[in-house]
Scaffold this active site. Structure first.
Site, PDB file in Angstrom:
ATOM      1  CG  ASP A 115      -2.221  -0.787   0.928  1.00  0.00           C
ATOM      2  OD1 ASP A 115      -2.384  -1.277  -0.204  1.00  0.00           O
ATOM      3  OD2 ASP A 115      -3.053  -0.924   1.851  1.00  0.00           O
ATOM      4  CE1 TYR A 201      -8.789  -1.611   6.556  1.00  0.00           C
ATOM      5  CE2 TYR A 201      -8.464  -2.875   4.549  1.00  0.00           C
ATOM      6  CZ  TYR A 201      -8.794  -2.815   5.890  1.00  0.00           C
ATOM      7  OH  TYR A 201      -9.135  -3.957   6.565  1.00  0.00           O
TER       8      TYR A 201
END
Length: 442
Positions: A115, A201
């Site tokens: 990420d 997220y």
């Protein structure tokens, strides 16, 4: 969970931007410094006032540091020093500290993400409202390629102070048996944090600087569950919603931090490992415990074990008792992910290399053939300037309560001062003479 994922073309473009940003140097962002007035002249952090944080806490401790912004890493902290009451000048702790990866593999094996490096984590910086930074200041960060802001000036870095409860409590016991005096203090922390969005997220990156010299690093995952991921019908997910129709994919968050220590202003620190072994009781003798020291002189991929710990030791500085200053690594709760070699260990100590910046999928300009993952950098090189890589894992098996929005789930670790000062830095004045053996009249 998340889907709303970038297309392959978008991911390639994002990766290109990350590489370009690295080649061009760090992107910086400005904000007004929320510093307390200096009581006495002290060396300033090596940055301009716009990027400087200096906070004197109500208990007397001052933390100083610089900050900068990087489109991949997000906010990076540098030149971090700690000055507790009674110390004439700041004590340098870290050259730099930053988030070095959030690795997210899904249990079904269909999806796996880095990420930080694949999604330009820093560019996902979100604006915060004043209510999200109670009692503090939100600094404006210059983001050249913002993903979730209409302006390059993102109000994205909160600097505030918070109470943490008791710093200590002591009730003395005089020889005559009367009730003694009670000493207690409430601890205060400097708290810095950002919120970065990566698809569904949202990650809260938190840095907590305590008045006793402890520094805690946490990442909190929140945001939303991705409805497109309710497809784990192979037994690897958890039913979400009514009945047992929608199964949310389980997955892991393996978070890495990169710490470059500069204790007492020198990068030539040393690393020590301590292990304790308890032997069973024999006869009338209770169990015994022997602690042994192992000097870590070469690069190491370390595994946490019961009664094992590490410390990074200053090569130049000593406290007023003549003991070498050091910081102890204090791992938080973790679930080690064995699926990749770079997540197989809890901590890595590598020799400093400027190009080694991210724990997996490294984007540093290391040249052709240089390994991309931190475990491959452990190759027997002698440690003269150690860099610490902490890995803290969390296996997220989704629950009904994770919607909607998803409560924050935290993972992180601390570094705690060990012999940085000769006594508790918050010791009250009338106890300062009690250092070492405490005698008692007969």
């Amino acid at each position: 969970m998340r889907v709303n994922r970038m297309s392959r073309a978008r991911r390639r473009a994002a990766l290109g931007l990350s590489l370009a940003a690295l080649a061009a140097g760090a992107t910086t962002g400005a904000g007004p410094a929320a510093a307390q007035p200096k009581a006495a002249a002290a060396p300033a952090p090596n940055c301009s006032a716009a990027y400087r944080i200096e906070q004197k806490l109500s208990t007397g401790t001052t933390w100083r540091m610089c900050w900068r912004f990087n489109g991949t890493s997000g906010v990076v902290l540098e030149d971090i020093s700690y000055q507790p009451p009674g110390e004439a000048k700041p004590i340098k702790v870290l050259n730099s500290a930053k988030l070095a990866q959030i690795h997210v593999p899904y249990d079904d094996g269909d999806s796996e993400f880095n990420d930080v490096t694949e999604y330009n984590f820093g560019n996902g910086l979100l604006n915060m409202k004043p209510a999200e930074c109670p009692g503090g200041t939100i600094k404006t960060v210059k983001v050249r390629e913002p993903m979730y802001s209409n302006s390059q000036n993102v109000k994205g870095l909160c600097a505030t102070t918070r109470s943490r409860g008791h710093a200590y409590h002591l009730q003395t016991e005089p020889p005559n048996g009367n009730i003694g005096k009670t000493y207690q203090a409430q601890g205060k922390d400097l708290l810095l944090y950002t919120i970065n969005k990566v698809s569904w997220y949202e990650y809260i990156t938190e840095w907590r600087f305590q008045d006793d010299g402890t520094l805690t690093m946490n990442v909190g995952a929140t945001g939303s569950l991705a409805p497109e991921d309710y497809d784990a019908g192979d037994g690897r997910g958890w039913p979400i919603g009514k009945g047992a129709k929608d199964y949310a994919d389980s997955h892991s968050h393996n978070v890495f931090w990169r710490l470059d220590f500069g204790l007492d202003g020198s990068s030539k620190t040393r690393v020590e490992q301590y292990d304790s072994k308890v032997s069973p009781a024999r006869g009338d003798q209770g169990p015994t415990n022997k602690t042994t020291l192992t000097k870590v002189t070469k690069e190491l991929a370390g595994d946490a074990k019961n009664m094992r710990w590490w410390r990074v030791v200053s090569a130049t500085g000593k406290n007023k008792d003549g003991h070498a200053r050091s910081y102890e690594l204090v791992p938080g709760a973790t679930t080690k992910f064995p699926g990749r070699s770079f997540t197989n260990h809890d901590v890595y100590f590598t020799e400093y290399n400027k190009c080694e910046q991210y724990a997996s999928g490294n984007l540093g300009a290391c040249g052709a053939g240089h390994p991309k993952d931190v475990d491959k950098w452990v190759n027997g090189q002698s440690l003269t300037h150690p860099v610490v890589w902490m890995n803290v894992g969390f296996h997220h098996i989704v629950r009904d309560e994770d919607q909607q929005p998803m409560p924050v789930h935290w993972q992180g670790f601390s570094i705690a001062p060990r012999d940085v000062t000769a006594m508790n830095p918050l010791t009250p004045a009338d106890l300062k003479g009690i250092n070492g053996h405490v005698g008692r009249d007969s």
